[in-house]
Design a protein around this motif. Sequence first.
Motif, PDB file in Angstrom:
ATOM      1  N   ASN A 158      -3.598   0.156   5.023  1.00 48.62           N
ATOM      2  CA  ASN A 158      -3.000  -1.198   5.495  1.00 48.62           C
ATOM      3  C   ASN A 158      -3.519  -2.220   4.358  1.00 48.62           C
ATOM      4  O   ASN A 158      -2.820  -3.128   4.139  1.00 48.62           O
ATOM      5  N   HIS A 206      -0.844  -1.432   1.312  1.00 50.68           N
ATOM      6  CA  HIS A 206      -0.101  -0.849   1.378  1.00 50.68           C
ATOM      7  C   HIS A 206       0.547  -1.955   1.970  1.00 50.68           C
ATOM      8  O   HIS A 206       2.229  -1.902   2.072  1.00 50.68           O
ATOM      9  N   THR A 207      -0.015  -2.681   2.570  1.00 50.12           N
ATOM     10  CA  THR A 207       1.206  -3.810   3.797  1.00 50.12           C
ATOM     11  C   THR A 207       0.451  -5.179   2.700  1.00 50.12           C
ATOM     12  O   THR A 207      -0.291  -5.141   2.566  1.00 50.12           O
ATOM     13  N   PRO A 249      -3.347  -9.149   6.665  1.00 49.79           N
ATOM     14  CA  PRO A 249      -1.627  -7.685   6.249  1.00 49.79           C
ATOM     15  C   PRO A 249      -0.723  -8.566   7.242  1.00 49.79           C
ATOM     16  O   PRO A 249      -0.552  -8.800   8.057  1.00 49.79           O
ATOM     17  N   ASP A 250       0.120  -8.691   6.428  1.00 48.68           N
ATOM     18  CA  ASP A 250       1.765  -8.822   6.782  1.00 48.68           C
ATOM     19  C   ASP A 250       2.426  -7.327   7.610  1.00 48.68           C
ATOM     20  O   ASP A 250       3.093  -6.771   7.033  1.00 48.68           O
ATOM     21  N   MET A 251       2.193  -7.250   8.814  1.00 52.20           N
ATOM     22  CA  MET A 251       2.524  -6.660   9.471  1.00 52.20           C
ATOM     23  C   MET A 251       3.727  -6.267   9.890  1.00 52.20           C
ATOM     24  O   MET A 251       4.595  -5.617  10.331  1.00 52.20           O
ATOM     25  N   LYS A 286       5.817  -6.699   7.516  1.00 52.65           N
ATOM     26  CA  LYS A 286       6.223  -6.008   6.172  1.00 52.65           C
ATOM     27  C   LYS A 286       5.183  -4.602   6.636  1.00 52.65           C
ATOM     28  O   LYS A 286       5.190  -4.444   4.889  1.00 52.65           O
ATOM     29  N   MET A 287       5.059  -3.599   7.022  1.00 52.37           N
ATOM     30  CA  MET A 287       4.275  -2.733   6.831  1.00 52.37           C
ATOM     31  C   MET A 287       4.213  -1.482   6.626  1.00 52.37           C
ATOM     32  O   MET A 287       5.193  -0.781   6.617  1.00 52.37           O
ATOM     33  N   LEU A 288       3.378  -0.963   6.085  1.00 48.21           N
ATOM     34  CA  LEU A 288       3.394   0.062   4.865  1.00 48.21           C
ATOM     35  C   LEU A 288       4.586   0.294   3.521  1.00 48.21           C
ATOM     36  O   LEU A 288       4.782   1.082   3.520  1.00 48.21           O
ATOM     37  N   THR A 302      -2.136  -5.390  -3.109  1.00 44.34           N
ATOM     38  CA  THR A 302      -0.652  -4.304  -3.787  1.00 44.34           C
ATOM     39  C   THR A 302      -0.573  -4.216  -4.904  1.00 44.34           C
ATOM     40  O   THR A 302       0.469  -3.212  -5.514  1.00 44.34           O
ATOM     41  N   ASN A 318       5.329   2.603  -1.267  1.00 44.68           N
ATOM     42  CA  ASN A 318       6.252   2.361  -0.152  1.00 44.68           C
ATOM     43  C   ASN A 318       6.109   3.656   0.722  1.00 44.68           C
ATOM     44  O   ASN A 318       6.313   4.475   1.002  1.00 44.68           O
ATOM     45  N   THR A 355       6.485   4.174   4.162  1.00 48.77           N
ATOM     46  CA  THR A 355       7.804   3.719   5.307  1.00 48.77           C
ATOM     47  C   THR A 355       8.645   4.741   5.445  1.00 48.77           C
ATOM     48  O   THR A 355       8.265   5.305   4.378  1.00 48.77           O
TER      49      THR A 355
END
Length: 371
Positions: free
Chosen positions: A58, A61-62, A73-75, A77-79, A107, A120, A122
Amino acid sequence: MRFPSTRPSSVLGASLLAFGVLLVVRSAHPSAQVAPTAAAGASRLAHGEYLVKTGGCNDCHTPWKLGDNGPEPDMSKMLMGHPAGLVANDPPGLQLPWIGSASSTMTSWSGPWGRSYTANLTSDRETGIGAWTERQFIDTIRSGKHWGNGRPLLPTMPWPAFRNLADDDLAAIFAYLQTVPAIRNKVPDPVVAPGPPPEPLPTTKLLKVAPGQADPVSRGRYLVTAKGCGDCHTPMKMGSKGPEYDMTRMLSGFDARGAVPPMPPIEGAGEVYVLEPAFAGGWGMSFAANLTSDVETGLGSWTEQQFLDTLRNGRHQGRGRQLVPPMPWQIFGQMNDADLKAIFAYLRTVPAVKNKVPDPVAPAPSASSKR
């Protein structure tokens, strides 16, 4: 002479038949087969989640945002990787000896290789890794190439460290990532500098330690290697093919024999500057610590509890000064006690290197604060 019949009596035969039918019925019952499989799958997902959370995925990638207590980290927008609509400009005034920088979202990274963007991860099938196979994922990490045969992965993706993860661990990570909610986000293609791509920095040979089945020291070596501790805590030197890790000073931190680099122009850049093992950002300038067994300048005089408290609380020996970025103590602090104790057990075996790392440098007052 007649020998007794070896055939069971009708009562015994009926009993065996009933027992056999019972076995068939019980074996055919869904709970008898599905439950262990489901339990194993749940355990695998939980293990994958643990590895992702304690591996710092995270961190890059987050995308980060400014929270109540500072950047985080803005969870939501996780990963999802680098936001598709966010333009990352080259940082102003990047001069030697500083060799790289990261955007404020963590990022986007730039350096001699060009500019790279975190992927990304996800489960989105079009812009994430939802359409990937487990084999493609493992081959990517092992080879440092997309799907094992595509373009090279660029810095700062630490695949040379992650390649040391066992297949079971990589498979668990992939299984968990397939459950991460899909976010449609097409990460920009990297901007590659002219010339051949940089060769990855050499790492230790692939480890053969089976996770969870080794003595604490071997388990600790596996974790330290696979988590890339040496990426920051081992100083670099100039080798025949360019910069390389100085393994004679493994895990000894910022080399105190050299000069402290000048503070780069932080104000207005919104970036993090990198000169391994020194780092600069809004917090000032920090230096990777000496993790060797040296009693005076390393961890040789530390207790196991002090080590655990440091990573749990983010303070030296659990009660000293605050650890500063980019040391991801919040990530490593989520590791279970057994893993942290194994790491400490291994670090106690690392050859001592006497190297007193400089104290962190506080940020210079901003122009606005001087008015």
